[in-house]
Scaffold this motif. Structure first.
Motif, PDB file in Angstrom:
ATOM      1  N   LEU A 163      59.370  14.314  15.531  1.00 27.66           N
ATOM      2  CA  LEU A 163      58.401  13.167  14.306  1.00 27.66           C
ATOM      3  C   LEU A 163      59.597  12.837  13.212  1.00 27.66           C
ATOM      4  O   LEU A 163      59.752  11.211  13.276  1.00 27.66           O
ATOM      5  CB  LEU A 163      57.502  13.902  13.084  1.00 27.66           C
ATOM      6  CG  LEU A 163      56.003  13.924  13.910  1.00 27.66           C
ATOM      7  CD1 LEU A 163      54.910  14.493  13.454  1.00 27.66           C
ATOM      8  CD2 LEU A 163      55.030  12.043  14.955  1.00 27.66           C
ATOM      9  N   GLU A 164      60.438  13.054  12.793  1.00 31.57           N
ATOM     10  CA  GLU A 164      61.880  12.729  12.240  1.00 31.57           C
ATOM     11  C   GLU A 164      62.679  11.905  12.783  1.00 31.57           C
ATOM     12  O   GLU A 164      63.001  10.867  12.949  1.00 31.57           O
ATOM     13  CB  GLU A 164      62.214  13.661  11.606  1.00 31.57           C
ATOM     14  CG  GLU A 164      63.284  13.582  10.487  1.00 31.57           C
ATOM     15  CD  GLU A 164      64.018  14.334  10.516  1.00 31.57           C
ATOM     16  OE1 GLU A 164      63.735  15.608  10.116  1.00 31.57           O
ATOM     17  OE2 GLU A 164      65.731  14.429   9.694  1.00 31.57           O
ATOM     18  N   THR A 165      62.770  12.172  14.403  1.00 35.07           N
ATOM     19  CA  THR A 165      63.528  11.481  15.190  1.00 35.07           C
ATOM     20  C   THR A 165      63.184  10.285  15.284  1.00 35.07           C
ATOM     21  O   THR A 165      63.478   9.184  15.799  1.00 35.07           O
ATOM     22  CB  THR A 165      63.917  12.384  15.867  1.00 35.07           C
ATOM     23  OG1 THR A 165      64.531  14.288  16.286  1.00 35.07           O
ATOM     24  CG2 THR A 165      65.048  11.925  16.707  1.00 35.07           C
ATOM     25  N   ALA A 166      61.436  10.885  15.464  1.00 32.77           N
ATOM     26  CA  ALA A 166      60.553   9.215  16.116  1.00 32.77           C
ATOM     27  C   ALA A 166      60.749   8.204  15.076  1.00 32.77           C
ATOM     28  O   ALA A 166      61.039   7.213  15.180  1.00 32.77           O
ATOM     29  CB  ALA A 166      59.363   9.507  16.447  1.00 32.77           C
ATOM     30  N   ARG A 167      61.068   8.870  13.961  1.00 35.02           N
ATOM     31  CA  ARG A 167      60.186   7.812  13.196  1.00 35.02           C
ATOM     32  C   ARG A 167      62.182   6.870  12.336  1.00 35.02           C
ATOM     33  O   ARG A 167      62.361   5.987  12.464  1.00 35.02           O
ATOM     34  CB  ARG A 167      59.416   7.950  11.259  1.00 35.02           C
ATOM     35  CG  ARG A 167      59.317   8.676  11.524  1.00 35.02           C
ATOM     36  CD  ARG A 167      58.162   9.597   9.967  1.00 35.02           C
ATOM     37  NE  ARG A 167      57.634  10.236   9.825  1.00 35.02           N
ATOM     38  CZ  ARG A 167      57.310  11.509   9.477  1.00 35.02           C
ATOM     39  NH1 ARG A 167      59.000  11.982   8.947  1.00 35.02           N
ATOM     40  NH2 ARG A 167      56.232  12.243  10.174  1.00 35.02           N
ATOM     41  N   GLY A 168      63.565   7.724  12.704  1.00 28.69           N
ATOM     42  CA  GLY A 168      64.184   6.959  12.455  1.00 28.69           C
ATOM     43  C   GLY A 168      65.180   6.713  13.943  1.00 28.69           C
ATOM     44  O   GLY A 168      65.321   5.627  13.319  1.00 28.69           O
ATOM     45  N   VAL A 169      64.763   6.832  14.299  1.00 30.19           N
ATOM     46  CA  VAL A 169      65.624   5.729  15.798  1.00 30.19           C
ATOM     47  C   VAL A 169      64.148   4.302  16.523  1.00 30.19           C
ATOM     48  O   VAL A 169      64.958   3.603  16.505  1.00 30.19           O
ATOM     49  CB  VAL A 169      64.911   6.133  16.901  1.00 30.19           C
ATOM     50  CG1 VAL A 169      65.876   8.129  17.336  1.00 30.19           C
ATOM     51  CG2 VAL A 169      63.719   6.681  17.693  1.00 30.19           C
ATOM     52  N   ALA A 170      63.574   4.701  15.386  1.00 29.64           N
ATOM     53  CA  ALA A 170      62.166   3.218  14.893  1.00 29.64           C
ATOM     54  C   ALA A 170      62.681   2.975  14.164  1.00 29.64           C
ATOM     55  O   ALA A 170      63.163   1.048  14.394  1.00 29.64           O
ATOM     56  CB  ALA A 170      61.131   3.811  15.006  1.00 29.64           C
ATOM     57  N   ASP A 171      63.461   2.959  13.089  1.00 28.70           N
ATOM     58  CA  ASP A 171      63.221   2.220  11.675  1.00 28.70           C
ATOM     59  C   ASP A 171      65.175   1.883  12.238  1.00 28.70           C
ATOM     60  O   ASP A 171      65.474   0.343  12.191  1.00 28.70           O
ATOM     61  CB  ASP A 171      63.670   3.671  11.029  1.00 28.70           C
ATOM     62  CG  ASP A 171      63.222   3.741  10.019  1.00 28.70           C
ATOM     63  OD1 ASP A 171      62.289   3.163  10.699  1.00 28.70           O
ATOM     64  OD2 ASP A 171      63.054   5.088   9.298  1.00 28.70           O
TER      65      ASP A 171
END
Ligand code: PEP
Ligand code: MN
Length: 261
Positions: free
Chosen positions: A31-39
């Motif tokens: 989840l942390e990675t998904a949020r970061g790469v989306a940003d």
């Protein structure tokens, strides 16, 4: 992924970055990675739930639980999912979550797997085999196309050569060469070619300059603790700056750049 969404991301003329960890390790990390790469403007989230490891004693992936976590990451961020199908027996489970099915380099010539993946109707990200010629890569793609599935994305990820100074040789000539041979999109994976993160930016810039339709890159919130491919993973905190730089070169190369859908 709908055909339309695919068109919005990796169609010819546009350039997109797919990013995420080698493998899904836990709910928090994906989840942390998904949020970061989306940003950072990634167009899709990558992450393996089933991993083709050189050693059978290495971590093999979380399997169905990993798929469930990818689904959760998709629901939260809206990012489409790219995940690997390793075994025909997992086709149904993978197809429920994947927007794009990855066929790994070691399975490029697994014709039964290509046929089953093709039959799902989902776009297929087909990685070039470690010692496959471009003709062999295109023949492998035909196995998907013959199932009335026109959505194949070809991926150059480094090949074996006599050079021992690096893990694989990233064959960037494959990009213009393939574009002369097919209309299928061609993307580049700088992570698996290099095997080390400090070369990932320069290889990505070179791939963008060579006319690639996109990049698939490994990113991890804490690469030092990664269960798989940590040495080549970009730190999540550096992703946004990396992605900006790569997109700038893609623009110079004449591409429209895609950011998150
Ligand atoms: C991966 O994408 O994590 C992977 C295993 O890639 P490849 O099949 O190119 O080695
Ligand atoms: Mn990997």
């Amino acid at each position: 992924m709908t055909a339309n969404a695919l068109n919005n991301t990796l169609e010819r003329g546009r350039f997109g970055i797919i990013a995420g960890p080698c493998t899904v390790e836990s709910r928090e990390m994906i989840l942390e990675t998904a949020r970061g790469v989306a940003d950072g403007g990634a167009v899709m989230l990558r992450g393996g739930a089933y991993k083709p490891r050189t050693s059978p004693h290495s971590f093999q992936g979380l399997g169905v639980e990993g798929l469930r976590l990818l689904q959760e990451a998709k629901e939260e961020t809206g990012l489409p999912i790219v995940t690997e199908l390793l075994d025909v027996r997992d086709t149904e489970h993978v197809a429920e979550v994947a927007d794009v099915i990855q066929i790994g380099a070691r399975n490029m010539q697994n014709y039964a797997l290509l046929t089953e993946a093709g039959r799902t109707g989902l776009p297929i990200l087909l990685k070039r085999g470690l010692s496959a010629t471009l003709e062999e890569l295109l023949s492998a793609a035909e196995y998907v196309l013959k199932e009335d599935n026109p959505n194949v994305i070809l991926c150059e990820r480094g090949i074996r050569t006599f050079e021992g100074a690096y893990r694989f040789t990233l064959d960037l000539m494959a990009v213009p060469a393939l574009k002369g041979m097919t209309d299928l999109p061609v993307i580049v994976d700088p992570s698996h070619a290099a095997g080390r993160r400090d070369w990932v930016l320069s290889l990505s810039l070179a791939a963008a300059a060579a006319g690639a339709d996109g990049i698939i890159v490994e990113v991890h919130p804490e690469p030092e603790t990664a269960l798989c491919d940590g040495a080549q993973s970009l730190a999540l905190e550096s992703f946004a700056a990396y992605a900006d730089q790569v997109r700038r070169v893609a623009e110079i190369a004449g591409r429209d750049v895609s950011v998150a859908l």
